[in-house]
Write a protein that holds these residues in place. Structure first.
Motif, mmCIF file in Angstrom:
data_model
loop_
_atom_site.group_PDB
_atom_site.id
_atom_site.type_symbol
_atom_site.label_atom_id
_atom_site.label_comp_id
_atom_site.label_asym_id
_atom_site.label_seq_id
_atom_site.Cartn_x
_atom_site.Cartn_y
_atom_site.Cartn_z
ATOM 1 N N UNK A 353 74.352 -28.489 56.963
ATOM 2 C CA UNK A 353 74.681 -27.082 56.747
ATOM 3 C C UNK A 353 76.091 -26.764 57.235
ATOM 4 N N UNK A 354 76.415 -27.191 58.465
ATOM 5 C CA UNK A 354 77.694 -26.814 59.073
ATOM 6 C C UNK A 354 78.877 -27.385 58.299
ATOM 7 N N UNK A 355 78.804 -28.655 57.934
ATOM 8 C CA UNK A 355 79.937 -29.278 57.256
ATOM 9 C C UNK A 355 80.123 -28.742 55.839
ATOM 10 N N UNK A 356 79.015 -28.423 55.169
ATOM 11 C CA UNK A 356 79.126 -27.917 53.802
ATOM 12 C C UNK A 356 79.740 -26.524 53.775
ATOM 13 N N UNK A 357 79.420 -25.689 54.747
ATOM 14 C CA UNK A 357 80.001 -24.348 54.802
ATOM 15 C C UNK A 357 81.517 -24.408 54.952
ATOM 16 N N UNK A 358 82.026 -25.497 55.545
ATOM 17 C CA UNK A 358 83.473 -25.635 55.741
ATOM 18 C C UNK A 358 84.137 -26.482 54.667
ATOM 19 N N UNK A 359 83.369 -26.939 53.671
ATOM 20 C CA UNK A 359 83.902 -27.848 52.652
ATOM 21 C C UNK A 359 84.934 -27.137 51.773
ATOM 22 N N UNK A 360 86.200 -27.592 51.775
ATOM 23 C CA UNK A 360 87.240 -26.905 51.008
ATOM 24 C C UNK A 360 87.020 -26.933 49.501
ATOM 25 N N UNK A 361 86.511 -28.051 48.964
ATOM 26 C CA UNK A 361 86.272 -28.121 47.518
ATOM 27 C C UNK A 361 85.211 -27.112 47.100
ATOM 28 N N UNK A 362 84.185 -26.908 47.945
ATOM 29 C CA UNK A 362 83.138 -25.935 47.640
ATOM 30 C C UNK A 362 83.704 -24.517 47.665
ATOM 31 N N UNK A 363 84.554 -24.232 48.647
ATOM 32 C CA UNK A 363 85.182 -22.911 48.723
ATOM 33 C C UNK A 363 85.992 -22.641 47.458
ATOM 34 N N UNK A 364 86.733 -23.666 47.014
ATOM 35 C CA UNK A 364 87.563 -23.510 45.815
ATOM 36 C C UNK A 364 86.716 -23.274 44.570
ATOM 37 N N UNK A 365 85.658 -24.062 44.397
ATOM 38 C CA UNK A 365 84.787 -23.898 43.229
ATOM 39 C C UNK A 365 84.060 -22.561 43.280
ATOM 40 N N UNK A 366 83.639 -22.133 44.483
ATOM 41 C CA UNK A 366 82.980 -20.830 44.627
ATOM 42 C C UNK A 366 83.880 -19.693 44.195
ATOM 43 N N UNK A 367 85.165 -19.766 44.576
ATOM 44 C CA UNK A 367 86.119 -18.736 44.172
ATOM 45 C C UNK A 367 86.331 -18.740 42.662
ATOM 46 N N UNK A 368 86.442 -19.937 42.072
ATOM 47 C CA UNK A 368 86.610 -20.046 40.616
ATOM 48 C C UNK A 368 85.383 -19.497 39.886
ATOM 49 N N UNK A 369 84.191 -19.776 40.421
ATOM 50 C CA UNK A 369 82.958 -19.288 39.795
ATOM 51 C C UNK A 369 82.882 -17.766 39.857
ATOM 52 N N UNK A 370 83.288 -17.185 40.999
ATOM 53 C CA UNK A 370 83.281 -15.726 41.135
ATOM 54 C C UNK A 370 84.225 -15.083 40.137
ATOM 55 N N UNK A 371 85.407 -15.708 39.956
ATOM 56 C CA UNK A 371 86.368 -15.186 38.980
ATOM 57 C C UNK A 371 85.830 -15.315 37.558
ATOM 58 N N UNK A 372 85.236 -16.471 37.233
ATOM 59 C CA UNK A 372 84.735 -16.705 35.872
ATOM 60 C C UNK A 372 83.561 -15.797 35.546
ATOM 61 N N UNK A 384 76.393 -20.446 50.811
ATOM 62 C CA UNK A 384 75.174 -20.474 51.632
ATOM 63 C C UNK A 384 74.062 -21.226 50.904
ATOM 64 N N UNK A 385 73.894 -20.944 49.612
ATOM 65 C CA UNK A 385 72.871 -21.643 48.827
ATOM 66 C C UNK A 385 73.113 -23.149 48.809
ATOM 67 N N UNK A 386 74.362 -23.530 48.593
ATOM 68 C CA UNK A 386 74.696 -24.951 48.529
ATOM 69 C C UNK A 386 74.526 -25.608 49.895
ATOM 70 N N UNK A 387 74.961 -24.931 50.957
ATOM 71 C CA UNK A 387 74.824 -25.479 52.310
ATOM 72 C C UNK A 387 73.356 -25.690 52.672
ATOM 73 N N UNK A 388 72.506 -24.754 52.294
ATOM 74 C CA UNK A 388 71.067 -24.928 52.534
ATOM 75 C C UNK A 388 70.536 -26.127 51.753
#
Length: 506
Positions: A353-372, A384-388
């Motif tokens: 959970x902890x490492x995934x919440x800090x994953x830079x690639x996930x943050x980037x894809x999450x931002x792109x998904x929100x924009x799309x 949060x869903x992915x980290x779980x």
């Protein structure tokens, strides 16, 4: 100042691992592990290595890759686009730090049955082919879920016939292909194509290349394992079982008489890193000078960026051997020695959970998904869903190692569940969900989690390191897909119920 920002970014990515390990050492195990100083030095080297690597990417590789993608798209040649996609996918994966780490461990543990460079070559060729296929799919407008369903049915079928020695490694190899180098370039290529083609939806058509890049190596590596282990004598005790030999973490510094040998080894390692990055350089040179016939802008800056990539990659690998590999094995050994299996589960969940919440690639894809999605999806909720999903997946993977169950059953059941959810989930979310499963494991998470699995298999009686030590990364890739799709199904069902109630009350 830009490098300091990148250095801080790399340190933040490592911080969750350090926090979890320190908390468990202080409050659960209440001991100081042996070699803690060399581990700390290794972690510092990892941070600097990742920072140099990222800085080099930003200065040299990413701008050139983006310019090439835009220029080729403007030329409107499908053949050129597919050729560029293939070479880009191959070049970025062959230089992927996490794949290098896993391949080296596989070669050591299999006692040479699996050749690390051949494994990386197979994975890189697979990713190159599938990126080219993904570009063709986007251009033709084919629904992604048919590609995904067909692919994962093949994955399950091949898993049924593959030797158990290769299954965990094959799934881990697929899980680490999309990481610090690959994800930004491949995701940008897919989203750029979807945005430039009329009638394409960025959320539905822009994502999916990462998902395909994860899937195909699982098939090809298992086929490689069928060939490698056909008739091989793999019975008997596991390589390195019970003595920790599976992890080569010798950190002795050279004496005066060994200095020449040490320096020679360092020089050879740097040459190997240059070999790993050479395909990326080759792709850029060929397409820039022989296809587009244009000079590379800001050439000195680009060359300096490539030098940073090589030195950063070298420092990263050195830091792995000094820091992350020993930490994973040490934690596994200590928790097992104290018969604290409940804490093994909790450690696996916390690390995931902890490492995934800090994953830079996930943050980037999450931002792109929100924009799309134009705001209908929130990047924070996705993380949060992915980290779980990652936390649950690694915990289930640890349970499989502790129980000694067959990985075949777990993997096949997991992907049967994924196939069913793919049929049921809203089609706009399918591509994103599979992409999220491919970006969950960072350049620092993969080595630690791999070392944890190998450490557990090494120190548990009756386990085979090659069979039981790999597979945790696979579970970390499967379950984020499950959690994101379950969330999408639940939201879709809720919205349907709301619409039905409104119609009934109208």
């Amino acid at each position: 100042m830009n490098f300091l920002h990148t250095l801080g970014h790399a340190a933040r990515n490592l911080a969750p691992i350090v926090i979890v390990v320190v908390v468990f050492q202080m409050f659960v195990l209440q001991t100081v592990p042996e070699g803690v100083l060399s581990m700390a030095i290794g972690l510092v080297i990892v941070v600097f290595g990742v920072a140099l690597f990222l800085q080099g990417l930003e200065m040299g590789i990413f701008p050139i890759g983006k310019n090439l993608s835009n220029a080729l798209a403007r030329r409107g040649s499908l053949i050129l686009l597919m050729a560029f996609g293939f070479t880009l996918g191959f070049a970025t994966v062959i230089a992927e730090p996490a794949l290098i780490a896993v391949a080296e461990q596989a070669e050591t543990i299999s006692e040479g049955h699996i050749q690390g460079f051949i494994l990386r070559l197979i994975v890189a060729l697979s990713v190159g082919a599938v990126v080219a296929l993904g570009i063709l799919r986007t251009v033709l407008g084919h629904p992604l879920h048919w590609y995904i369903l067909t692919g994962y049915v093949l994955v399950v079928l091949v898993t049924f016939f593959a030797p158990e020695e290769i299954v965990g490694l094959a799934y881990d190899s697929g899980g680490v292909t999309t990481n610090i180098v690959t994800v930004p370039l491949v995701a940008a290529l897919g989203l750029g194509l979807a945005a430039s083609l009329a009638g394409r939806n960025p959320l539905r058509d822009g994502f999916g290349l990462v998902a395909l890049a994860v899937m195909v190596p699982m098939i090809t590596v298992q086929l490689y394992g069928i060939v490698v282990f056909a008739g091989a004598d793999i019975d008997g005790p596991a390589p390195g079982a019970g003595d920790g030999a599976a992890m080569d973490t010798d950190t002795d510094l050279p004496g005066a008489g060994e200095e020449r040998h040490f320096l020679s080894a360092m020089g050879m390692d740097l040459l190997l890193m240059l070999r790993d990055v050479a395909p990326i350089i080759g792709v850029i040179v060929v397409f820039q000078y022989f296809v587009l016939r244009k000079h590379i802008p800001y050439l000195p800056r680009v060359l300096f960026g490539f030098a940073l990539v090589v030195f950063g990659l070298y420092a990263f690998v050195v830091g792995l051997k000094l820091g992350l590999f020993p930490i994973g094995e040490s934690m596994a050994e200590q928790l097992i020695a104290n018969d604290r299996f409940v804490w093994v589960y909790l450690f696996a969940f916390a690390i995931g959970f902890a490492t995934t919440m800090a994953e830079p690639a996930l943050i980037a894809i999450g931002q792109k998904a929100e924009e799309a999605a134009k705001g209908s999806l929130k990047g924070s909720a996705i993380r949060i869903l992915v980290a779980l999903g990652v936390a649950v997946g690694i915990t289930i993977g640890v349970h499989r190692i502790l129980s000694g169950d067959s990985i075949h059953l777990y993997i096949m059941a997991g992907y049967v569940l994924v196939i069913v959810l793919t049929i049921l989930a809203p089609k706009d979310i399918v591509a994103l969900a599979f992409d999220l499963g491919g970006v969950t494991t960072s350049e620092v998470t993969v080595p630690l989690v791999t070392a944890l699995g190998i450490g557990l298999a090494t120190h548990l009686e009756g386990r085979n390191v090659l069979i039981d030590g790999f597979g945790l990364i696979a579970f970390a890739s499967i379950f984020p897909i499950v959690t994101v799709m379950l969330y999408a199904i639940a939201v879709d069902l809720y919205e349907r119920l709301i619409r039905k109630d409104r119609r009934d009350t109208a």
